[in-house]
Scaffold this motif. Sequence first.
Motif, PDB file in Angstrom:
ATOM      1  N   GLU A   1       0.828  -1.206   0.000  1.00 34.07           N
ATOM      2  CA  GLU A   1       0.000   0.000   0.000  1.00 34.07           C
ATOM      3  C   GLU A   1       0.862   1.254   0.000  1.00 34.07           C
ATOM      4  O   GLU A   1       0.504   2.249  -0.638  1.00 34.07           O
ATOM      5  N   LYS A   2       2.006   1.213   0.714  1.00 32.72           N
ATOM      6  CA  LYS A   2       2.904   2.368   0.712  1.00 32.72           C
ATOM      7  C   LYS A   2       3.450   2.626  -0.683  1.00 32.72           C
ATOM      8  O   LYS A   2       3.518   3.772  -1.129  1.00 32.72           O
ATOM      9  N   VAL A   3       3.861   1.571  -1.365  1.00 37.36           N
ATOM     10  CA  VAL A   3       4.387   1.724  -2.723  1.00 37.36           C
ATOM     11  C   VAL A   3       3.331   2.341  -3.622  1.00 37.36           C
ATOM     12  O   VAL A   3       3.610   3.256  -4.401  1.00 37.36           O
TER      13      VAL A   3
ATOM     14  N   VAL B   1       4.188   5.828  -5.373  1.00 38.53           N
ATOM     15  CA  VAL B   1       4.465   5.801  -6.810  1.00 38.53           C
ATOM     16  C   VAL B   1       3.281   6.284  -7.641  1.00 38.53           C
ATOM     17  O   VAL B   1       3.443   7.096  -8.552  1.00 38.53           O
ATOM     18  N   PHE B   2       2.092   5.791  -7.340  1.00 41.19           N
ATOM     19  CA  PHE B   2       0.955   6.061  -8.223  1.00 41.19           C
ATOM     20  C   PHE B   2       0.086   7.237  -7.789  1.00 41.19           C
ATOM     21  O   PHE B   2      -0.612   7.823  -8.605  1.00 41.19           O
ATOM     22  N   HIS B   3       0.104   7.579  -6.513  1.00 48.35           N
ATOM     23  CA  HIS B   3      -0.739   8.678  -6.036  1.00 48.35           C
ATOM     24  C   HIS B   3       0.055   9.910  -5.625  1.00 48.35           C
ATOM     25  O   HIS B   3      -0.532  10.937  -5.292  1.00 48.35           O
TER      26      HIS B   3
END
Length: 95
Positions: free
Chosen positions: A2-4, A8-10
């Motif tokens: 979830e951290k990644v 990265v995406f948000h």
Amino acid sequence: LEKVDKIVFHGQKTDKFGNPLEMATMHWPWGAGMFATSLGPHDACFVAGANWQKNSGLMCVWGAPCAVQKEIIEASKVNECAYGLVGRLIWHFVH
């Protein structure tokens, strides 16, 4: 994971409480660099010490002895999955 996704995406830099989002340090777990590769019913090779670098590891067993090793691994794993004592005793230390 979830951290990644958040980093990265948000594009998020902090969590809901204002703490900085950072990636955890990773490690190469024990046993992750050992591979038994089947080359048919009477042949195989076993590599130990492999990691993320190309050509790492050492082929330490090959041929008929490794085919026997492969059969022992398979039989003990099947025994563990059937909740057998021998398989559980062997694989307890691997998992």
